[in-house]
Motif scaffolding. Structure first.
Motif, PDB file in Angstrom:
ATOM      1  N   ARG A  75      64.383  32.778  31.086  1.00 38.47           N
ATOM      2  CA  ARG A  75      65.319  33.902  30.921  1.00 38.47           C
ATOM      3  C   ARG A  75      64.591  35.159  30.436  1.00 38.47           C
ATOM      4  O   ARG A  75      65.213  36.078  29.906  1.00 38.47           O
ATOM      5  CB  ARG A  75      66.431  33.520  29.936  1.00 38.47           C
TER       6      ARG A  75
ATOM      7  N   TRP B 127      73.889  25.737  31.218  1.00 37.34           N
ATOM      8  CA  TRP B 127      72.825  26.500  31.873  1.00 37.34           C
ATOM      9  C   TRP B 127      73.159  26.692  33.348  1.00 37.34           C
ATOM     10  O   TRP B 127      73.509  25.748  34.037  1.00 37.34           O
ATOM     11  CB  TRP B 127      71.475  25.807  31.687  1.00 37.34           C
TER      12      TRP B 127
ATOM     13  N   ALA C 270      66.556  23.337  30.614  1.00 35.13           N
ATOM     14  CA  ALA C 270      66.179  24.417  29.698  1.00 35.13           C
ATOM     15  C   ALA C 270      65.409  23.879  28.495  1.00 35.13           C
ATOM     16  O   ALA C 270      65.243  24.577  27.493  1.00 35.13           O
ATOM     17  CB  ALA C 270      67.427  25.170  29.245  1.00 35.13           C
TER      18      ALA C 270
ATOM     19  N   GLY D  52      65.374  27.323  33.205  1.00 34.01           N
ATOM     20  CA  GLY D  52      65.821  28.030  32.007  1.00 34.01           C
ATOM     21  C   GLY D  52      64.962  29.230  31.652  1.00 34.01           C
ATOM     22  O   GLY D  52      65.020  29.722  30.516  1.00 34.01           O
TER      23      GLY D  52
ATOM     24  N   TYR E 261      68.591  28.119  23.414  1.00 33.20           N
ATOM     25  CA  TYR E 261      67.884  26.876  23.761  1.00 33.20           C
ATOM     26  C   TYR E 261      68.212  25.729  22.799  1.00 33.20           C
ATOM     27  O   TYR E 261      67.864  24.587  23.041  1.00 33.20           O
ATOM     28  CB  TYR E 261      66.369  27.130  23.819  1.00 33.20           C
TER      29      TYR E 261
END
Lengths: 312, 631
Positions: B241, A300, B409, B239, A293
């Motif tokens: 995960r 992404w 994200a 994002g 991140y």
């Protein structure tokens, strides 16, 4: 460059680094065994050269849960019995962290028993310290899962009809790859065991006998204790599962007959940790997920490119 | 609704491939330029038990199941129990035919597998056929399937018969079969298809079809997917995960989709020991800096109650999804209901402060799941996407362009190590992660492993650096700050203003209000009512907490009366409106359905005409009014 530079940084640490300035003095009762855990953990962390910013300590509820207030690190004081699931997720998210979970015997062997069993089974690479004082302390002295049979309290006025839970045997059977018992009255052994437990790759369980001078006065102060690994009276191979099992059974019986046995009961250095198993089958990335991140160059993925074809 | 629709129902036994056959059928017709919408009915049983899927097919957009249906393909139930006298389940073998007659519209078509089903076992079958002008085709599908393949290919034979009768171009289906089936079974299936198709052409007069499929064209590329797909894809595009879960119908669908897709995205899925652990793992991963989610259905969500409160007080970003089914307790595991609304809004001790969205359709499920993540991570608060077995499982076509969005994200309000250097710390070097006075109620967080960021997260009330405190001043400051975030989120959602939609005649003086998955059905009902000369509009609410008070009040102010439509037995949504608006009680009544089947548009048309226009009681017990008409 890592977004988590505290992880793996070479540092010389004094154990006082782990004493928080805001609350340096614990509120545990005088003579409480919990002081022994705190001291051993500080000593172990310093000996391992860990810094407070690379440690994550999770706790449950009870006197043991106050460990977070008196130990200077990242801390997560969770809810009753749930320190383990939070700890293991943090480790999966950022495997570089040194993750230690802690709780009492009610917290870990009672309300959180299911998590204990499954965390051991999965062999997560975390250390679990159970403050075992054979009683519920903070709620003022009720019978706990490790209280001996016949234990009288306000909630068991006629004495407990239940046999106490066997923490070491349960841990072994569930799948823990490092199982030890130590006692607050044995600070050097306690520190050494916590050092080994943190270094161990896999789930390490330390059943830490912590006397409760306020609510469990009848219980022994866990002295004298015997270190089974040093004593000639107890010959066994702690890498052999069945010998370990027998020694644990004997130790759990002996405690209620007045003999305090401690030491390393089971050590399996060969078993891969859960993280390793998960990476082997392709279900966990090699790079820490938490780093991604902060990686500006990471592309992404998105549904439109990856998943829509099968719906067309 | 258009006059010309095919509503095809394929019925059989659980485990007989009804779901996959209907999915292929729906996709093939979508590819052919039509709009499709499916409705699933299935038991909580692995093998056997009556199950059906309806595929509604139209040239115009459809957003609901239809009223009844007009084409039945009844296959056998391979796993039916022996008919036993006195057993409550009766004769299961014949159910794919017998159980589906009540809802078949006049003039409809019945195709049944005479190799497995004997219509003479159904009382009054011939009379009912005549009375309803049904067109019956008894075809030995099993034998056709056996001749060139295996018995299970009778589904293919049934689809071929459907094409022949309803005038669907065979290539529409066959090209999809070529894409969907592995080579080994493709050839025999294609042969079975051709045999069955030709047999019907030769033996029956299908020149003027009784029921036929419409033709149409899409103006842009479509994808066929469910609400569960849309939720999972929304999470992935934000994002997410990390997911942790425990199986429970119908939430398992989202869990499965995520779990199957995460490894290739370098993500992690954890199937864990229970839902307490599942929610706790999501909290742990999120706390450590990974976008994470969990979810369950009602029973499992009950177990998540305590971790949910922990996320609120520790201000840990958390996204949960809750797939409702009929309760209480185990209830009806495979049947939809909306009765977990209050549970999700208020469960866990203390004053709840969380975000709850209830998307109205698949596209909204995608957008709102994304919004749920954005809010959770920016405002450090739990967000819950509340949906149900209906929205989760029904397939519909959605423009592919809906998903042509950039991924996001962003971890939200998190400091970097460089920013932490200038941030306030206490005397022992702990970062003051819970500062009292912040601009929008949000105090940015640090992540374990960051240098200079250590702090204590705790479920106890706490001071700015996390230390436990019961100081009244600190308590009020922290509580006010956390609650203030909810107001700020409401303001942000109002500025977006995209999810609570008004449909129908703007100047109408009668209103329908609904929430979540019933939205499309209620809108179709309003269209019917307006065509019939009534004047009606619909408010579909998709934001449950913080509640869009102003929008709902404006809507109620603009109508004389409103009927609140929901799948609960105790009018929970109407209660929520009354609580949030503190009035309007005389203006609202409820139309409720909780028999396990979602509303059909006709239920609402009938309820509306009865309740608001004619003032009489409903003709049967499928739906219910609260309060009773006239009270």
């Amino acid at each position: 460059m890592s977004a988590f530079s505290a992880i793996g940084e070479e540092t010389e640490q004094d154990q006082n680094e782990f004493t928080p300035g805001l609350e340096p003095q614990p509120t545990w009762c005088p003579g409480c065994g919990d002081f022994g855990v705190l001291k051993a953990l500080k000593g172990a962390a310093a000996e391992l050269g860990l810094s407070p910013d690379e440690m994550m300590v999770t706790t449950g509820i009870g006197c043991s849960g106050k460990l977070n207030s008196y130990f200077n690190s990242y801390g997560f004081h969770t809810i009753h019995g749930r320190s383990l699931p939070i700890a293991r997720a943090a480790k999966l998210a950022n495997p570089g962290l040194t993750v230690v979970a802690a709780g009492g015997d009610g917290d870990g062997y009672g309300i959180g028993g299911n998590h204990f069993m499954h965390t051991a089974r999965e062999n997560h690479d975390i250390t679990y310290i159970v403050f075992n004082n054979e009683i519920f302390g903070l709620t003022k002295g009720q019978t706990s899962p490790t209280s001996p049979m016949g234990h009288k309290s306000k909630t068991q006025p006629h004495g407990s009809a239940k046999t106490p839970l066997r923490p070491l045997s349960m841990s072994l059977n569930a799948g823990a790859s490092y199982v030890a018992r130590t006692a607050a009255v044995n600070p050097n052994q306690a520190k050494d065991i916590i050092v080994e437990a943190i270094q161990h790759d896999g789930f390490s369980h330390v059943d830490f006998l912590t006397q409760c001078p306020t609510w469990n006065k009848d219980a022994r102060q866990y002295v004298p204790y015997i270190d089974i690994n040093d004593s000639d009276d107890y010959e066994f191979d702690n890498t052999d599962r069945s010998e370990a099992s027998e020694m644990m059974f004997e130790t759990e019986n002996a405690l209620h007959e007045g003999t305090v046995l401690t030491g390393r009961y089971y050590v399996d250095e060969d078993r891969p940790s859960y993280q390793q198993e998960k990476q082997r089958i392709g279900e966990m990335p090699e790079e820490p997920l938490a780093e991604r991140y902060f990686d500006d160059s990471y592309e992404w993925e998105r549904t439109f490119d990856n998943f829509l074809d099968k719906h067309k | 609704m258009t006059d010309h629709e095919l509503i095809w129902r394929i019925a059989g036994g659980s485990g007989d491939g009804i779901a996959s056959t209907s999915q292929n059928f729906a996709k093939a017709l979508m590819r052919a330029g039509l709009h499709v919408f499916t409705h699933r009915h299935y038991p909580s049983r692995i093998r056997g038990g009556h199950t059906y899927t309806e595929v509604r097919v139209s040239a115009d957009p459809v957003k609901s199941r239809g009223d009844g249906y007009n084409f039945l393909l009844a296959l056998g139930d391979s796993f039916a129990r022996n008919p036993s006298e006195g057993a409550y389940y009766g004769n299961e073998e014949i159910k794919p035919l017998s159980e589906n007659l009540d809802e078949l519209n006049e003039g409809g078509v019945i195709v049944y597998d005479s190799g497995l089903l004997d219509a003479s076992e159904i009382e009054d079958f011939d009379e009912r056929v005549e009375e309803n002008d049904w067109h019956v085709y008894d075809i030995d599908l099993r034998t056709i399937a056996r001749e060139h393949g295996r018995e299970v290919m009778r589904n293919t034979a049934g689809v071929a018969v459907t094409c022949a009768i309803a005038d669907i171009e065979p290539d529409v289906i066959k090209s999809l079969m070529s894409d969907a089936m592995p080579d080994k079974i493709l050839e025999p299936n294609l042969t079975v298809f051709d045999d069955a198709y030709e047999m019907v052409q030769e033996e029956y007069d299908v020149e003027a079809p009784d029921v036929s499929a419409p033709t149409g064209e899409h103006d842009e590329e479509q994808v066929l997917l469910s609400g569960s797909d849309a939720i999972a894809y929304g999470a992935i595009d934000e994002g997410c995960r990390f997911i942790a879960g425990y199986p429970m119908t119908p939430w398992t669908e989202v869990f499965t989709i995520m779990t199957q897709n995460l490894p290739e995205l370098g993500g992690i899925s954890e199937q864990v020991e229970d839902e307490i652990a599942a929610a706790a793992l999501a909290i742990g991963a999120s706390h450590a800096g990974v976008k994470a989610m969990s979810g369950s259905s009602g029973g499992g969500f009950s177990l998540m109650s305590e971790p949910l409160g922990l996320a609120e007080i520790t201000e840990t970003p958390l996204v949960l999804v809750e797939a409702m089914r009929a309760g209480p307790s185990t209830g009806m595991p495979t049947k939809p209901e909306q009765s977990d609304l209050e549970h999700v809004l208020y469960t866990s001790q203390g004053d709840s402060h969380r975000i709850v969205f209830a998307p109205g359709n698949a596209a909204e499920a995608y957008y709102q799941t994304r919004k749920a993540f954005q809010i959770a991570y920016e405002y450090q608060i739990p967000s819950i996407v509340l949906y149900d077995q209906k929205l989760g499982g029904e397939l519909t076509n959605v423009p592919a362009s809906v998903f042509d969005e950039e991924p996001n994200a962003d971890l939200g309000s998190v400091l970097t190590e460089a920013e932490l250097e200038d941030a306030p710390h206490d005397d022992s070097g702990k970062y003051q992660r819970f500062q009292h006075d912040t601009e929008n109620g949000v105090s940015p967080r640090s992540l374990p492993g960051q240098k200079g960021g250590r702090y204590l997260a705790t479920g106890n009330e706490h001071m700015p650096a996390g230390h436990i405190s019961e100081s009244p001043e600190n308590r009020v400051a922290q509580m006010n700050r956390r609650m203030q975030k909810v107001d700020n989120i409401r303001a942000e959602l109002d500025a977006d203003g995209e999810f609570n939609t008004v449909h129908g005649d703007e100047d109408a003086d009668l209103g329908l209000i609904t929430f979540g998955s019933q939205q499309g059905t209620v809108e179709e009902a309003a269209d019917v009512l307006n065509e019939k000369g009534h004047s009606v509009k619909v408010l579909g609410v998709s934001e449950m907490m913080p509640f869009p008070k102003q929008q709902v009040a404006d809507f109620l102010d603009s109508v004389d009366e409103a009927l609140v439509v929901e799948m609960t037995a105790s009018a929970q949504f109407r209660g929520l409106i009354s609580k949030e608006l503190g009035g309007y009680g005389d203006q609202m009544s409820s139309l409720l359905k909780y028999n396990g089947n979602p509303f059909e548009p006709a239920d609402i048309v009938e309820g509306f005409e009865t309740a608001l226009l004619e003032g009489e009681e409903l003709p049967d017990n499928r739906t219910k009014f609260v309060p009773k008409v006239g009270e």
